[in-house]
Design an enzyme around this catalytic site. Structure first.
Site, PDB file in Angstrom:
ATOM      1  N   CYS A   2       0.826  -1.200   0.000  1.00 12.68           N
ATOM      2  CA  CYS A   2       0.000   0.000   0.000  1.00 12.68           C
ATOM      3  C   CYS A   2       0.865   1.257   0.000  1.00 12.68           C
ATOM      4  O   CYS A   2       1.974   1.255   0.510  1.00 12.68           O
ATOM      5  CB  CYS A   2      -0.918   0.008   1.210  1.00 12.68           C
ATOM      6  SG  CYS A   2      -1.959  -1.454   1.354  1.00 12.68           S
ATOM      7  N   ASN A  99      -1.558   2.016   6.117  1.00 14.66           N
ATOM      8  CA  ASN A  99      -0.829   0.833   5.674  1.00 14.66           C
ATOM      9  C   ASN A  99      -0.603  -0.058   6.888  1.00 14.66           C
ATOM     10  O   ASN A  99      -0.324   0.447   7.977  1.00 14.66           O
ATOM     11  CB  ASN A  99       0.542   1.193   5.096  1.00 14.66           C
ATOM     12  CG  ASN A  99       0.443   1.895   3.761  1.00 14.66           C
ATOM     13  OD1 ASN A  99      -0.626   2.005   3.185  1.00 14.66           O
ATOM     14  ND2 ASN A  99       1.573   2.383   3.279  1.00 14.66           N
ATOM     15  N   GLU A 482      13.719 -20.358  -8.086  1.00 11.83           N
ATOM     16  CA  GLU A 482      13.477 -19.000  -8.551  1.00 11.83           C
ATOM     17  C   GLU A 482      12.831 -19.009  -9.932  1.00 11.83           C
ATOM     18  O   GLU A 482      11.926 -18.212 -10.215  1.00 11.83           O
ATOM     19  CB  GLU A 482      14.787 -18.207  -8.577  1.00 11.83           C
ATOM     20  CG  GLU A 482      14.712 -16.830  -9.194  1.00 11.83           C
ATOM     21  CD  GLU A 482      13.804 -15.850  -8.454  1.00 11.83           C
ATOM     22  OE1 GLU A 482      13.576 -14.752  -8.987  1.00 11.83           O
ATOM     23  OE2 GLU A 482      13.313 -16.183  -7.350  1.00 11.83           O
TER      24      GLU A 482
END
Length: 609
Positions: A2, A99, A482
């Protein structure tokens, strides 16, 4: 995650708020909004579209004012819907953005409902707005102090009141918030980047700070151990934040651009490294490195896989026992602390909430030797750790990390060499050889990027699949992890990664012609074992897609597709082998038509637990 932008000025602040939100879009969000003090009351516009659409709506609504707050939200409590978007109001008197996550929001909600407050959203944020309203008695600064003393969890908030038209109050605990100082105006933001072009005079607020912004003045109070507050002075820093408005140039997406920026990012990260010394990580590192007897790495997501790769280096090259912990798990389990542990955190943003919390937990257990590998010099992680190594990847806008990962590996390899040196395991000749290898990395990565056309051809096959398996062994198992993460993040294909030797212990049951099996095949001591694992796949009708070093003698054949890497790179091979996996994920996502830079449900900087 946020984003917050707020401020008080003697001008219309709405363009500043909207521009700040645009600069924070890279974090990811699913709704946005702005509120101002206008015409003696509160005006608000919210949207579940992009900031550009919000700006158009704000202009149409005629929203303007010198006091305001704005927000981009990534949904936690409540669906991505306009009624859950910030700013939240309380009785058309209090406007607030937030947030973080309030852990005791349910009990506060019940209490406030008992006092007659009606909730319009499912968010924990609305609880704070009503709480501030309930405690307000003519002084917003005092009301916010009293309200935050009742909150449990993480928060960064900005709030203003209808009755005090030129005042914004902010507070933080566990989520980042900065104060920006201008000429006769003041701002708050979750990231200094949001204020680029507005002011470069930045104050990084600390845990428990509450800040009061009024025209031409502001002050900060810090929460004390007894729950009270006292005025404090915080250092004002000159921060030349990047605006985030990077040009795409010839690239289709920021992710593609950032993949191709890796040679430069690696070169920039290595700039100034003339030799191997612990002092690369900060003054006094030599004495600490000599004292430590083990390493604990704390990280999340892609950074966790960078740490998992480093474990192989640290144990084989430096000969130091190393454990790698998922940060969000570490602080919630019983562990065995050792004060002679070097605690290493890894984070692109330096604001990752789980990693910061894990770091603080490790310190609470008596482990004070702390070091971070981070891309942001002014971040909370750098400020919290005694030592640091800054990667110079530049701003990474694509949610799926690429150049941050490879530069983290460079930093971790330098750490490995520094620890090896103080432990007497790195001769002068070996140091020279490793430095040559590091300096050649940008050119080596550039050669790998030239494989893009071959990877594009593979991506056309992958785009029609719904599942994929990635295999690696030893040092390259984290690279396989990954690669699988990248594919699932941006193409939404379900992908798993396994150590190739584990195939026969379960995953082989999944292998069919419909399940592509991506294999990372460097020419190392495990190559022959890996070839046997590949035969297991072919014997079950599986289709192999192999990234192989040139001298592995793995040939293309029916059911086996091979792309040859330009060269084998020894211990640094993971940095090369991850690049074509990034390209494969990227081009597969393009072929499937997904939102590459802003994949669904994901945020760039995860600042909540």
């Amino acid at each position: 995650m946020c984003g917050i932008v707020a401020g008080v000025a003697g001008r219309d602040i709405v363009p500043v708020l909207l521009e700040g939100l645009k600069r924070l879009e890279y974090r990811g969000y699913d709704s946005c909004g702005v509120a101002v003090h206008q015409g003696g009351g509160l005006r608000r516009t919210r949207s579940t579209a992009r900031v550009a659409e919000l700006a158009a709506q704000v202009a149409q609504d005629g929203v303007a004012g010198g006091t305001g707050i704005a927000h981009t939200r990534w949904a936690t409590h409540g669906a991505p819907a306009e009624h859950n978007a910030h700013p939240h109001f309380s009785n058309d008197r209090i406007a607030l953005v937030h947030n973080g996550i309030i852990e005791n929001h349910e009990e506060l909600r019940a209490e406030l409902q008992g006092r007659g407050y009606v909730f319009a959203s499912q968010t924990d944020t609305e609880v704070i707005a009503h709480l501030v309203h309930q405690l307000y008695d003519g002084d917003l600064f005092e009301a916010v102090q009293r309200a935050t003393s009742r909150l449990r969890g993480a928060y960064a908030i900005a709030v203003f009141c209808r009755d005090e038209p030129q005042r914004v109050v902010g507070a933080r605990e566990g989520s980042p918030l900065v104060l920006g100082l201008g000429e006769g105006e003041s701002f708050l933001a979750s990231d200094a980047m949001a204020l680029a072009g507005v002011t470069d005079q930045i104050v990084y607020l600390e845990e428990g700070d509450v800040v009061d912004l009024q025209p031409g003045k502001c002050w900060i109070s810090a929460r004390q151990a007894d729950g009270g507050y006292r005025p404090v002075q915080r250092e004002v820093r000159t921060v030349h934040a990047h605006s985030g408005a990077a040009e795409l140039g010839p690239y289709r997406h920021y992710m593609q651009k950032e993949i191709f920026e890796q040679p430069r990012a690696i070169a920039d990260t290595l700039e100034g490294v003339k030799g191997i010394t612990p002092e690369l990580f900060g003054k006094g590192a030599t004495a600490v490195f000599k004292d430590v007897r083990q390493v604990l790495i704390l990280a999340c997501g892609t950074s966790y896989y960078a740490g998992s790769t480093a474990k192989y280096w640290l144990e084989s090259i430096a000969g130091i026992p190393t454990s790698v912990e998922i940060a969000s798990e570490y602080r919630y389990r019983d562990s065995v602390p050792d004060p002679k542990t070097l605690v290493v955190t890894i984070s692109q943003s330096g604001e990752t909430a789980d990693t910061i919390a894990a770091l603080k937990h490790a310190r609470s257990l008596g482990m004070e030797h702390t070091l971070t590998i981070c891309n942001v010099a002014t971040s909370a992680m750098v400020r919290e750790c005694r030592f640091s190594f800054l990667t110079h990847a530049g701003v990474e806008i694509g949610v799926a990390s690429t150049k941050a990962f490879t530069t983290q590996l460079v930093g971790l390899f330098l750490l490995t060499l520094a620890l090896a040196q103080v432990r007497g395991r790195l001769t002068a000749e070996q140091e020279d050889a490793q430095l040559r290898n590091l300096r050649h990395l940008p050119a080596a990565v550039q050669a790998v990027l030239a494989l893009e056309p071959q990877v594009i051809a593979w991506s056309e096959d992958f785009a029609a699949k719904e599942n994929a398996l990635f295999l690696g062994r030893g040092l390259h198992y984290p690279v396989a992890l990954e690669g699988a993460l990248k594919l699932k993040e941006i193409s939404y294909i379900h992908a798993e990664a396994y150590p190739a030797g584990e195939l026969k212990h379960g995953p082989l049951a999944l292998v069919t012609a419909a399940m592509p099996v991506v294999t990372v095949a460097p020419n190392d001591q495990l190559l022959e074992k890996l070839k046997s694992n590949m035969q297991e796949v072919r014997a079950r009708g599986g289709e192999l897609f192999v990234f192989a070093d040139a001298d592995t003698r793995i040939e293309s054949a029916p059911g086996t597709h091979v792309i040859r890497m330009p060269e084998h790179y020894g211990a640094l091979s993971p940095i090369l082998h991850v690049v074509p996996l990034q390209l494969l994920a990227y081009h597969t996502a393009c072929a499937r038509g997904t939102d590459v830079d802003k994949p669904r449900n994901l945020a760039k900087s995860v600042t909540v637990e």
